[in-house]
Design a protein around this motif. Structure first.
Motif, mmCIF file in Angstrom:
data_model
loop_
_atom_site.group_PDB
_atom_site.id
_atom_site.type_symbol
_atom_site.label_atom_id
_atom_site.label_comp_id
_atom_site.label_asym_id
_atom_site.label_seq_id
_atom_site.Cartn_x
_atom_site.Cartn_y
_atom_site.Cartn_z
ATOM 1 N N SER A 63 0.814 -1.229 0.000
ATOM 2 C CA SER A 63 0.000 0.000 0.000
ATOM 3 C C SER A 63 0.842 1.272 0.000
ATOM 4 N N GLY A 64 2.053 1.216 0.485
ATOM 5 C CA GLY A 64 2.911 2.395 0.500
ATOM 6 C C GLY A 64 3.772 2.539 -0.739
ATOM 7 N N ALA A 65 3.657 1.590 -1.662
ATOM 8 C CA ALA A 65 4.493 1.618 -2.867
ATOM 9 C C ALA A 65 4.002 2.698 -3.827
ATOM 10 N N PRO A 66 4.928 3.321 -4.551
ATOM 11 C CA PRO A 66 4.527 4.344 -5.525
ATOM 12 C C PRO A 66 3.592 3.767 -6.588
ATOM 13 N N ALA A 67 2.713 4.603 -7.097
ATOM 14 C CA ALA A 67 1.727 4.163 -8.095
ATOM 15 C C ALA A 67 2.388 3.679 -9.382
ATOM 16 N N ASP A 68 3.602 4.143 -9.643
ATOM 17 C CA ASP A 68 4.285 3.755 -10.876
ATOM 18 C C ASP A 68 5.315 2.648 -10.642
ATOM 19 N N SER A 69 4.981 1.747 -9.729
ATOM 20 C CA SER A 69 5.825 0.573 -9.479
ATOM 21 C C SER A 69 4.958 -0.680 -9.612
ATOM 22 N N LEU A 70 5.588 -1.812 -9.818
ATOM 23 C CA LEU A 70 4.825 -3.060 -9.905
ATOM 24 C C LEU A 70 4.039 -3.303 -8.623
ATOM 25 N N ALA A 71 4.679 -3.076 -7.479
ATOM 26 C CA ALA A 71 4.008 -3.284 -6.197
ATOM 27 C C ALA A 71 2.814 -2.344 -6.052
ATOM 28 N N GLY A 72 2.996 -1.089 -6.411
ATOM 29 C CA GLY A 72 1.904 -0.124 -6.323
ATOM 30 C C GLY A 72 0.757 -0.470 -7.251
ATOM 31 N N CYS A 73 1.076 -0.939 -8.438
ATOM 32 C CA CYS A 73 0.025 -1.338 -9.389
ATOM 33 C C CYS A 73 -0.735 -2.556 -8.878
ATOM 34 N N LEU A 74 -0.009 -3.535 -8.373
ATOM 35 C CA LEU A 74 -0.688 -4.720 -7.844
ATOM 36 C C LEU A 74 -1.623 -4.339 -6.699
ATOM 37 N N TRP A 75 -1.162 -3.476 -5.802
ATOM 38 C CA TRP A 75 -2.003 -3.035 -4.697
ATOM 39 C C TRP A 75 -3.298 -2.424 -5.229
ATOM 40 N N ARG A 76 -3.176 -1.540 -6.200
ATOM 41 C CA ARG A 76 -4.348 -0.864 -6.751
ATOM 42 C C ARG A 76 -5.278 -1.841 -7.454
ATOM 43 N N LEU A 77 -4.735 -2.814 -8.161
ATOM 44 C CA LEU A 77 -5.562 -3.812 -8.832
ATOM 45 C C LEU A 77 -6.333 -4.666 -7.826
ATOM 46 N N TYR A 78 -5.656 -5.085 -6.769
ATOM 47 C CA TYR A 78 -6.336 -5.920 -5.773
ATOM 48 C C TYR A 78 -7.378 -5.134 -4.983
ATOM 49 N N VAL A 79 -7.125 -3.870 -4.718
ATOM 50 C CA VAL A 79 -8.126 -3.041 -4.028
ATOM 51 C C VAL A 79 -9.346 -2.845 -4.925
ATOM 52 N N LEU A 80 -9.118 -2.585 -6.200
ATOM 53 C CA LEU A 80 -10.226 -2.425 -7.140
ATOM 54 C C LEU A 80 -11.057 -3.699 -7.213
ATOM 55 N N ARG A 81 -10.391 -4.843 -7.284
ATOM 56 C CA ARG A 81 -11.117 -6.125 -7.320
ATOM 57 C C ARG A 81 -11.901 -6.331 -6.031
ATOM 58 N N VAL A 167 -8.505 9.350 -9.855
ATOM 59 C CA VAL A 167 -7.071 9.293 -9.537
ATOM 60 C C VAL A 167 -6.537 7.882 -9.778
ATOM 61 N N LEU A 168 -7.274 6.874 -9.352
ATOM 62 C CA LEU A 168 -6.868 5.485 -9.580
ATOM 63 C C LEU A 168 -6.729 5.225 -11.075
ATOM 64 N N SER A 169 -7.703 5.665 -11.841
ATOM 65 C CA SER A 169 -7.655 5.489 -13.289
ATOM 66 C C SER A 169 -6.410 6.136 -13.883
ATOM 67 N N GLU A 170 -6.143 7.361 -13.483
ATOM 68 C CA GLU A 170 -4.975 8.078 -14.010
ATOM 69 C C GLU A 170 -3.671 7.412 -13.600
ATOM 70 N N GLN A 171 -3.610 6.928 -12.365
ATOM 71 C CA GLN A 171 -2.392 6.252 -11.903
ATOM 72 C C GLN A 171 -2.144 4.974 -12.705
ATOM 73 N N LEU A 172 -3.183 4.188 -12.911
ATOM 74 C CA LEU A 172 -3.024 2.939 -13.658
ATOM 75 C C LEU A 172 -2.671 3.203 -15.120
ATOM 76 N N GLU A 173 -3.290 4.231 -15.699
ATOM 77 C CA GLU A 173 -2.986 4.565 -17.093
ATOM 78 C C GLU A 173 -1.550 5.063 -17.243
ATOM 79 N N THR A 174 -1.103 5.899 -16.340
ATOM 80 C CA THR A 174 0.273 6.390 -16.366
ATOM 81 C C THR A 174 1.259 5.229 -16.214
ATOM 82 N N ALA A 175 0.957 4.328 -15.289
ATOM 83 C CA ALA A 175 1.821 3.159 -15.086
ATOM 84 C C ALA A 175 1.851 2.280 -16.340
#
Length: 185
Positions: A63-81, A167-175
């Motif tokens: 959860s503390g990983a930057p949005a533009d990292s693999l860890a940050g992306c995985l966190w966001r994907l699992y939260v969305l799910r 914001v989530l959408s923009e972070q995932l798209e940027t990543a």
């Protein structure tokens, strides 16, 4: 005055730097290793990782990983799910409300028509299984498109704050664009 032996003997919590390094390594193995795996059960294990390990465990790791990292992306994907599975009727209603305005994002997200609770759950599960079956950038772009349609739907319905989903959408798209350009670390 305590000697250095006193401090050497103290057992403290986990070193945050080591935890962060382990979390990043785990994310790297999950994304890159899953895609390169011939094991057909990998997609199912990835899909249910948050249920098996607990979303709290993933939060501790990523959860503390930057949005533009693999860890940050995985966190966001699992939260969305987790949100979609916890509130499929709400997710479907918000998607329905946003799909007319966010036409391109609706198509990229790939939710069946009409977008009911089962359809949004199926779509988000397909996105996560894509980690092992598709290019990771495609996974991120589909999730970003879904989140964008939801944010538009929230704005139309005035039922929830649309900003966090936008914001989530923009972070995932940027990543996703970074993944395409140079690859995420």
């Amino acid at each position: 005055m305590q000697t250095s032996d006193f401090f050497d003997g103290l057992v403290g919590g986990a070193d945050p730097a080591l935890v962060s390094e382990a979390a990043e390594r785990a994310a790297q193995l999950l994304v890159r290793g899953a895609h390169d795996s011939d094991d057909r059960e990998v997609a199912g294990r990835l899909l249910h990782l948050a249920e098996v390990e607990g979303l709290e465990t993933l939060a501790d790791l990523w959860s503390g990983a930057p949005a533009d990292s693999l860890a940050g992306c995985l966190w966001r994907l699992y939260v969305l799910r987790a949100w979609v599975h916890a509130s499929p009727q709400l997710a479907a209603a918000q998607f329905e409300a946003g799909r007319a305005t966010a036409q391109v994002a609706r198509v990229v997200a790939g939710v069946a028509d009409p977008p009911g609770p089962d359809q949004v759950r199926t779509m988000i599960d397909t996105v996560l299984t894509g980690i092992s079956e598709s290019a990771f950038a495609d996974v991120l772009l589909r999730a970003a498109a879904f989140a964008r349609v939801i944010s538009v739907g929230r704005a139309h319905l005035h039922s929830a704050d649309a900003r966090p989903m936008l914001v989530l959408s923009e972070q995932l798209e940027t990543a996703a664009h970074q993944e395409l350009a140079v690859g995420l670390a």
